[in-house]
Design a protein around this motif. Structure first.
Motif, PDB file in Angstrom:
ATOM      1  N   THR A 270       0.843  -1.187   0.000  1.00 49.84           N
ATOM      2  CA  THR A 270       0.000   0.000   0.000  1.00 49.84           C
ATOM      3  C   THR A 270       0.880   1.240   0.000  1.00 49.84           C
ATOM      4  OG1 THR A 270      -1.843  -1.077   1.130  1.00 49.84           O
ATOM      5  CG2 THR A 270      -1.679   1.312   1.358  1.00 49.84           C
ATOM      6  N   MET A 271       0.516   2.219  -0.812  1.00 49.95           N
ATOM      7  CA  MET A 271       1.250   3.473  -0.888  1.00 49.95           C
ATOM      8  C   MET A 271       0.388   4.596  -0.349  1.00 49.95           C
ATOM      9  SD  MET A 271       4.049   2.418  -2.184  1.00 49.95           S
ATOM     10  CE  MET A 271       4.836   4.010  -2.425  1.00 49.95           C
ATOM     11  N   ALA A 272       1.047   5.583   0.231  1.00 49.59           N
ATOM     12  CA  ALA A 272       0.288   6.682   0.823  1.00 49.59           C
ATOM     13  C   ALA A 272       1.094   7.975   0.810  1.00 49.59           C
ATOM     14  CB  ALA A 272      -0.101   6.332   2.259  1.00 49.59           C
ATOM     15  N   TRP A 273       0.375   9.058   0.991  1.00 49.95           N
ATOM     16  CA  TRP A 273       0.973  10.373   1.174  1.00 49.95           C
ATOM     17  C   TRP A 273       0.585  10.897   2.545  1.00 49.95           C
ATOM     18  CZ3 TRP A 273       4.400  12.750  -1.995  1.00 49.95           C
ATOM     19  CH2 TRP A 273       4.528  12.257  -3.301  1.00 49.95           C
ATOM     20  N   PHE A 274       1.560  11.476   3.218  1.00 48.76           N
ATOM     21  CA  PHE A 274       1.355  12.107   4.505  1.00 48.76           C
ATOM     22  C   PHE A 274       1.871  13.540   4.428  1.00 48.76           C
ATOM     23  CE2 PHE A 274       0.176   8.541   7.256  1.00 48.76           C
ATOM     24  CZ  PHE A 274       0.477   7.467   6.429  1.00 48.76           C
ATOM     25  N   ARG A 275       1.511  14.331   5.421  1.00 46.84           N
ATOM     26  CA  ARG A 275       2.052  15.681   5.502  1.00 46.84           C
ATOM     27  C   ARG A 275       2.251  16.064   6.955  1.00 46.84           C
ATOM     28  NH1 ARG A 275      -3.192  19.164   3.351  1.00 46.84           N
ATOM     29  NH2 ARG A 275      -4.523  18.908   5.206  1.00 46.84           N
ATOM     30  N   GLN A 276       3.174  16.986   7.147  1.00 45.63           N
ATOM     31  CA  GLN A 276       3.450  17.466   8.493  1.00 45.63           C
ATOM     32  C   GLN A 276       3.788  18.937   8.439  1.00 45.63           C
ATOM     33  OE1 GLN A 276       6.495  15.302  10.625  1.00 45.63           O
ATOM     34  NE2 GLN A 276       5.688  15.983  12.589  1.00 45.63           N
TER      35      GLN A 276
ATOM     36  N   PRO B  40      -4.135  27.644   2.052  1.00 44.33           N
ATOM     37  CA  PRO B  40      -2.971  27.907   2.921  1.00 44.33           C
ATOM     38  C   PRO B  40      -2.770  26.820   3.975  1.00 44.33           C
ATOM     39  CG  PRO B  40      -4.166  29.934   2.530  1.00 44.33           C
ATOM     40  CD  PRO B  40      -4.999  28.833   1.918  1.00 44.33           C
ATOM     41  N   GLU B  41      -3.857  26.220   4.444  1.00 52.04           N
ATOM     42  CA  GLU B  41      -3.731  25.173   5.463  1.00 52.04           C
ATOM     43  C   GLU B  41      -3.157  23.871   4.903  1.00 52.04           C
ATOM     44  OE1 GLU B  41      -6.432  27.024   4.774  1.00 52.04           O
ATOM     45  OE2 GLU B  41      -8.295  25.817   4.890  1.00 52.04           O
ATOM     46  N   ASP B  42      -2.965  23.792   3.596  1.00 51.39           N
ATOM     47  CA  ASP B  42      -2.306  22.630   2.995  1.00 51.39           C
ATOM     48  C   ASP B  42      -0.783  22.753   3.068  1.00 51.39           C
ATOM     49  OD1 ASP B  42      -4.829  22.685   0.449  1.00 51.39           O
ATOM     50  OD2 ASP B  42      -4.706  21.321   2.164  1.00 51.39           O
ATOM     51  N   THR B  43      -0.298  23.891   3.500  1.00 50.87           N
ATOM     52  CA  THR B  43       1.142  24.100   3.617  1.00 50.87           C
ATOM     53  C   THR B  43       1.752  23.106   4.601  1.00 50.87           C
ATOM     54  OG1 THR B  43       1.011  26.453   3.069  1.00 50.87           O
ATOM     55  CG2 THR B  43       2.928  25.727   4.344  1.00 50.87           C
ATOM     56  N   ALA B  44       2.742  22.345   4.123  1.00 55.23           N
ATOM     57  CA  ALA B  44       3.367  21.311   4.948  1.00 55.23           C
ATOM     58  C   ALA B  44       4.477  20.637   4.151  1.00 55.23           C
ATOM     59  CB  ALA B  44       2.346  20.261   5.375  1.00 55.23           C
ATOM     60  N   MET B  45       5.245  19.813   4.851  1.00 51.76           N
ATOM     61  CA  MET B  45       6.157  18.889   4.182  1.00 51.76           C
ATOM     62  C   MET B  45       5.345  17.651   3.848  1.00 51.76           C
ATOM     63  SD  MET B  45       9.339  18.595   3.197  1.00 51.76           S
ATOM     64  CE  MET B  45      10.446  19.488   4.275  1.00 51.76           C
ATOM     65  N   TYR B  46       5.413  17.220   2.607  1.00 45.92           N
ATOM     66  CA  TYR B  46       4.656  16.056   2.165  1.00 45.92           C
ATOM     67  C   TYR B  46       5.587  14.864   1.982  1.00 45.92           C
ATOM     68  CZ  TYR B  46       0.407  18.717   1.529  1.00 45.92           C
ATOM     69  OH  TYR B  46      -0.738  19.468   1.760  1.00 45.92           O
ATOM     70  N   TYR B  47       5.167  13.718   2.515  1.00 43.82           N
ATOM     71  CA  TYR B  47       5.969  12.509   2.490  1.00 43.82           C
ATOM     72  C   TYR B  47       5.230  11.385   1.772  1.00 43.82           C
ATOM     73  CZ  TYR B  47       8.507  14.833   6.279  1.00 43.82           C
ATOM     74  OH  TYR B  47       9.221  15.727   7.041  1.00 43.82           O
ATOM     75  N   CYS B  48       5.983  10.607   1.039  1.00 45.35           N
ATOM     76  CA  CYS B  48       5.492   9.381   0.436  1.00 45.35           C
ATOM     77  C   CYS B  48       5.858   8.229   1.371  1.00 45.35           C
ATOM     78  CB  CYS B  48       6.155   9.207  -0.932  1.00 45.35           C
ATOM     79  SG  CYS B  48       5.733   7.699  -1.809  1.00 45.35           S
ATOM     80  N   ALA B  49       4.977   7.246   1.486  1.00 42.96           N
ATOM     81  CA  ALA B  49       5.237   6.120   2.377  1.00 42.96           C
ATOM     82  C   ALA B  49       4.710   4.832   1.774  1.00 42.96           C
ATOM     83  CB  ALA B  49       4.598   6.364   3.743  1.00 42.96           C
ATOM     84  N   SER B  50       5.296   3.722   2.235  1.00 48.85           N
ATOM     85  CA  SER B  50       4.937   2.400   1.734  1.00 48.85           C
ATOM     86  C   SER B  50       4.818   1.429   2.902  1.00 48.85           C
ATOM     87  CB  SER B  50       6.035   1.933   0.760  1.00 48.85           C
ATOM     88  OG  SER B  50       5.874   0.582   0.419  1.00 48.85           O
ATOM     89  N   ARG B  51       3.850   0.530   2.811  1.00 50.83           N
ATOM     90  CA  ARG B  51       3.716  -0.485   3.856  1.00 50.83           C
ATOM     91  C   ARG B  51       3.550  -1.853   3.205  1.00 50.83           C
ATOM     92  NH1 ARG B  51      -2.248  -1.046   6.356  1.00 50.83           N
ATOM     93  NH2 ARG B  51      -0.992  -2.077   7.953  1.00 50.83           N
ATOM     94  N   SER B  52       4.037  -2.884   3.906  1.00 56.04           N
ATOM     95  CA  SER B  52       4.013  -4.245   3.381  1.00 56.04           C
ATOM     96  C   SER B  52       2.691  -4.915   3.699  1.00 56.04           C
ATOM     97  CB  SER B  52       5.171  -5.060   3.964  1.00 56.04           C
ATOM     98  OG  SER B  52       5.121  -5.025   5.380  1.00 56.04           O
ATOM     99  N   SER B  53       1.621  -4.310   3.265  1.00 57.40           N
ATOM    100  CA  SER B  53       0.287  -4.846   3.469  1.00 57.40           C
ATOM    101  C   SER B  53      -0.628  -4.254   2.411  1.00 57.40           C
ATOM    102  CB  SER B  53      -0.231  -4.488   4.861  1.00 57.40           C
ATOM    103  OG  SER B  53      -1.613  -4.789   4.963  1.00 57.40           O
ATOM    104  N   GLY B  54      -1.599  -5.041   2.016  1.00 58.76           N
ATOM    105  CA  GLY B  54      -2.555  -4.553   1.037  1.00 58.76           C
ATOM    106  C   GLY B  54      -3.692  -3.762   1.643  1.00 58.76           C
ATOM    107  N   LEU B  55      -3.677  -3.613   2.985  1.00 63.55           N
ATOM    108  CA  LEU B  55      -4.753  -2.891   3.671  1.00 63.55           C
ATOM    109  C   LEU B  55      -4.443  -1.400   3.673  1.00 63.55           C
ATOM    110  CD1 LEU B  55      -5.388  -5.277   6.690  1.00 63.55           C
ATOM    111  CD2 LEU B  55      -6.665  -5.121   4.542  1.00 63.55           C
ATOM    112  N   VAL B  56      -5.415  -0.614   3.270  1.00 63.00           N
ATOM    113  CA  VAL B  56      -5.245   0.832   3.209  1.00 63.00           C
ATOM    114  C   VAL B  56      -5.335   1.426   4.614  1.00 63.00           C
ATOM    115  CG1 VAL B  56      -6.269   2.964   2.354  1.00 63.00           C
ATOM    116  CG2 VAL B  56      -6.117   0.964   0.865  1.00 63.00           C
ATOM    117  N   SER B  57      -4.458   2.354   4.909  1.00 63.38           N
ATOM    118  CA  SER B  57      -4.468   3.005   6.216  1.00 63.38           C
ATOM    119  C   SER B  57      -3.909   4.411   6.088  1.00 63.38           C
ATOM    120  CB  SER B  57      -3.620   2.213   7.216  1.00 63.38           C
ATOM    121  OG  SER B  57      -3.492   2.914   8.444  1.00 63.38           O
ATOM    122  N   LEU B  58      -4.368   5.306   6.943  1.00 66.00           N
ATOM    123  CA  LEU B  58      -3.826   6.665   7.008  1.00 66.00           C
ATOM    124  C   LEU B  58      -3.075   6.894   8.313  1.00 66.00           C
ATOM    125  CD1 LEU B  58      -6.695   8.869   5.465  1.00 66.00           C
ATOM    126  CD2 LEU B  58      -4.540   8.137   4.416  1.00 66.00           C
ATOM    127  N   LEU B  59      -2.741   5.806   8.999  1.00 63.29           N
ATOM    128  CA  LEU B  59      -1.983   5.920  10.241  1.00 63.29           C
ATOM    129  C   LEU B  59      -0.487   5.866   9.941  1.00 63.29           C
ATOM    130  CD1 LEU B  59      -4.041   3.585  12.581  1.00 63.29           C
ATOM    131  CD2 LEU B  59      -4.046   6.077  12.531  1.00 63.29           C
TER     132      LEU B  59
END
Length: 122
Positions: A32-38, A87-106
């Motif tokens: 599963t691939m995801a995008w996060f921001r901080q 403006p509230e979208d301003t952040a550092m954006y990260y790409c992430a990968s997990r070894s599971s087919g289950l989708v998660s935003l954690l």
């Protein structure tokens, strides 16, 4: 697994950006691939995630209808199309990968992370 983000930048409110994440060293296609921001002073939050097939997607409520995650298996890349940026979208954006087919935003569910790309909306 190595993840490298690109495509960040500075835009005015209402503008668009398309982030890219180049994936290498990942032979397992059932990830599963995801995008996060901080943002400064805030916790890392999940923005969008997609199942290995791309058929199942999950979005944070704050970006639904504005952001779209997509994948290109042939190019081994993941994208985040961001429209109507605020403006509230301003952040550092990260790409992430997990070894599971289950989708998660954690964030804790993901094992591999990129270095991030900065998005600034004014």
């Amino acid at each position: 697994v190595q993840l490298v983000e690109s495509g960040g930048g500075s835009v005015q409110a209402g503008g668009s950006l398309n982030l890219s994440c180049s994936v290498s060293g990942q032979t397992d296609r059932s990830r599963t691939m995801a995008w996060f921001r901080q943002a400064p002073g805030k916790e890392r939050e999940g923005v969008a995630a997609a199942s290995p097939s791309g058929e199942i997607q999950q979005y944070a409520d704050s970006v639904k209808g504005r952001f779209t995650i997509s994948q290109d298996s042939a190019k081994r890349a993941v994208y985040l199309q961001m429209n109507n940026l605020k403006p509230e979208d301003t952040a550092m954006y990260y790409c992430a990968s997990r070894s599971s087919g289950l989708v998660s935003l954690l964030p804790s569910a993901y094992q591999a992370w990129g270095q991030g790309t900065q998005v600034t909306v004014s």
